[in-house]
Design an enzyme around this catalytic site. Structure first.
Site, short mmCIF file in Angstrom:
data_model
loop_
_atom_site.label_atom_id
_atom_site.label_comp_id
_atom_site.label_asym_id
_atom_site.label_seq_id
_atom_site.Cartn_x
_atom_site.Cartn_y
_atom_site.Cartn_z
N SER A 456 0.86 -1.19 0.00
CA SER A 456 0.00 0.00 0.00
C SER A 456 0.89 1.23 0.00
O SER A 456 2.06 1.17 0.39
CB SER A 456 -0.89 0.00 1.25
OG SER A 456 -1.53 1.26 1.42
N TYR A 469 -1.95 -0.99 10.38
CA TYR A 469 -2.08 -1.22 8.93
C TYR A 469 -0.82 -0.77 8.20
O TYR A 469 -0.25 -1.52 7.38
CB TYR A 469 -3.30 -0.48 8.40
CG TYR A 469 -3.52 -0.66 6.92
CD1 TYR A 469 -4.11 -1.82 6.42
CD2 TYR A 469 -3.12 0.31 6.01
CE1 TYR A 469 -4.31 -2.00 5.06
CE2 TYR A 469 -3.32 0.15 4.65
CZ TYR A 469 -3.90 -1.01 4.17
OH TYR A 469 -4.10 -1.20 2.83
#
Length: 585
Positions: A456, A469
């Site tokens: 990401s 995350y």
């Protein structure tokens, strides 16, 4: 290993030492060695083929236990072809054989396949192009020069330095007899990792090297200067070692025009691939022979042959097997469909079997039949069973996309130990399991492959609201870089994909820690609307993933914000730290 039977066959004025293994009632495979080898370079390959084939090898004139005629004129193609015909008449009279050649054995093979095609059921060429094809390729490179064409022609000219040297009188023979054979043996070990063993390099190497120079003097200049029109309808497989120091992979350019029934396979290996990768070579020879004979093929063999086939309607990933985790929707589904549209067979894995089945059905409409599997990527045992079942049912995958992931947001102190464990188990350990298990299969197969790990933009964008995350995705990025360094030598590419704000559906399943159920629902709703407003679809990520595999790219930011964040993280880390203080919830 099947017992080796030896006999002498009278060729064109020479005696040839012929070696046979396997049942003569089985299809015959004729293995022809190159320079300065003997039949023994094929020992490992022959041993693997002998259970299914009648395997025949012979020392060509000037090598091993065969006669050594004096004078370059005795090594011209017409004499080599007469020798081969004599061997064929002796070992397989009236039968078409499967011809395999390496180096000068392959150069001979091209001449044979083009001039007496009725004698061969198939032809496999390794590291030895047709001299006439090379002559035409060189003329095209200089006749209509382009910078790329000239670079390739110059590079091949540099690889061919020894050919010019062999044209000089007396000196090459003198060096071979003076002891250069020891340097050759050492170069094999150091340069290609091939240790000497009994039979290869042969004890006769000094004499073989000196005599075999005649091959170059009798044939090279004549064919390269005035190339003939050489075509063949024999089903031909060309194995291209991408690390070959002597034969450029670019020499296969335009080959389909001369060989309408052509297959190409690449292997990350050096010139002496029959010694360094005998399992791969033997498997491809057997597959090619079975495919041309119309015999029964396993699904993996049929897929392998489709992938190698050169045809005008061939799609980029025809014959490839692609595994995608988290394929039930979003980026995973879009990626599976993107590969399917390009001809790949898809294994769609997801925790939601119904969603995975839907993806598999859609993939089957675009390409070969898709397959759905339920798996929890966080479960090590489940992933081990999954990898084994893929291997058993479909074979070794060519591409694995470790895409499964979950979202989690909230302050660090609101994350419990279980929250951290959940995020890391899926986002990081899922990638670790998939990479470890499938990379091991790819290495064992020896044909390379590609791992795609979906990280990401959060991997290089710190944020007070995404501690777990962002940490998991940063770990995926670093893992990918480490794996890329380790697996490069095995021909396995590794790409880390770093999407920005993508309307993939992950926000609808994300957890917002430190909130009650109403706050959770509100957080998901706000995030989903924001991502939808950004308007970047999963299909855009899927296209970048396909391109990353095609071009073997290491790190791929996706969407403008991802590119901007990576650039800012490099040029101004302080600005990124200020940005990280914003509460983006």
């Amino acid at each position: 290993m099947e017992a080796v039977k030896r006999r002498r066959v009278r060729g064109d004025g020479v005696d040839l030492a012929v070696h046979e293994q396997g049942d003569p009632a089985n299809p015959t495979v004729l293995l022809v060695h190159g320079y300065p080898d003997t039949h023994a370079v094929w020992d490992e390959v022959a041993g693997r083929l002998a259970a299914r084939f009648h395997v025949v090898r012979y020392d060509v004139r000037g090598a091993g236990a065969s006669s050594r005629p004096f004078g370059a004129k005795h090594y011209a193609f017409e004499h080599l072809m007469a020798d081969m015909r004599a061997v064929l008449d002796a070992v397989a009279p009236g039968r078409a054989v499967h011809l395999v050649g390496h180096d000068w054995g392959s150069i001979q093979g091209w001449e044979a396949a083009c001039t007496m095609p009725d004698r061969f059921a198939s032809f496999t060429s390794i590291s030895g192009p047709c001299l006439d094809h090379v002559g035409h390729w060189t003329r095209r490179s200089f006749g209509r020069p382009t910078p790329r064409g000239l670079r390739r022609a110059a590079a091949q000219g540099m690889r061919s330095w020894y050919i010019y040297f062999f044209q000089t009188p007396l000196l090459p023979e003198a060096l071979w007899r003076a002891g250069i054979a020891r340097a050759f043996t050492r170069a094999l070990e150091v340069g290609e990792g091939i240790p000497a063993r009994d039979g290869h390099p042969a004890r006769t190497l000094p004499r073989d090297g000196a005599a075999g120079v005649g091959l170059y003097r009798a044939n090279m200049a004549r064919r390269l200067r005035r190339p003939l029109d050489r075509r063949t309808d024999v089903p031909t497989q060309v194995i291209v070692p991408t690390r070959d120091l002597f034969v450029s992979p670019h020499l296969v350019g335009g080959l389909a025009e001369q060989v309408p029934n052509l297959s190409l396979r690449t292997v990350r290996a050096g010139h002496w691939v029959p010694r360094s990768h005998p399992d791969v070579v033997a498997r491809w020879i057997a597959e090619h022979a079975a495919g041309t004979a119309g015999g029964p093929l396993t699904a993996a063999q049929a897929r392998s042959l489709r992938r190698a086939r050169v045809a005008g309607d061939r799609r980029p990933f025809d014959g490839s097997l692609v595994v995608v985790t988290g394929a039930g929707g979003g980026i995973g589904r879009a990626t599976a469909l993107a590969f399917a549209e390009r001809g790949a067979e898809i294994v769609a894995a997801d925790l939601d079997l119904a969603a995975a089945q839907r993806t598999a059905d859609l993939a089957g409409r675009a390409g070969p039949a898709g397959h759905a599997v339920r798996v929890d990527v966080a479960d090590a045992r489940a992933m081990e069973h999954f990898a084994k079942s893929v291997l058993h049912d479909h074979g070794v995958p060519d591409v694995v996309v470790n895409n499964a992931g979950i979202g989690m947001a909230g302050p660090f102190l609101d994350h419990t130990a279980d929250d951290w464990r959940q995020v890391l188990d899926v986002n990081l350990w899922g990638v670790v399991h998939g990479s470890r298990l499938f990379a091991a299969q790819m290495i064992e197969r020896g044909q390379g492959g590609h791992l795609v790990n979906v990280a990401s933009a959060a991997a290089f964008t710190p944020s007070r609201t995404l501690p777990a995350y962002a940490t998991s995705k940063a770990a995926v990025l670093m893992l990918s870089e480490c794996l890329r360094a380790e697996l490069k030598g095995a021909g396995i590419g590794v790409s880390a994909i770093c999407p920005g704000i993508v309307d993939s559906g992950i926000t609808g399943r994300a957890r917002f820690v430190g909130r009650d159920e109403a706050g959770q629902a509100d957080g998901r709703d706000r995030a989903t609307r924001a991502y939808a407003l950004r308007g970047f679809a999963p299909e855009g990520v899927a296209e970048r993933i396909v391109a990353a595999v095609r071009d073997d790219r290491a790190v791929v930011p996706v969407a403008a914000e991802a590119h901007a964040a990576r650039l800012l993280a490099r040029v101004s880390p302080g600005a990124m730290r200020l940005f990280a203080r914003l509460d983006l919830r």
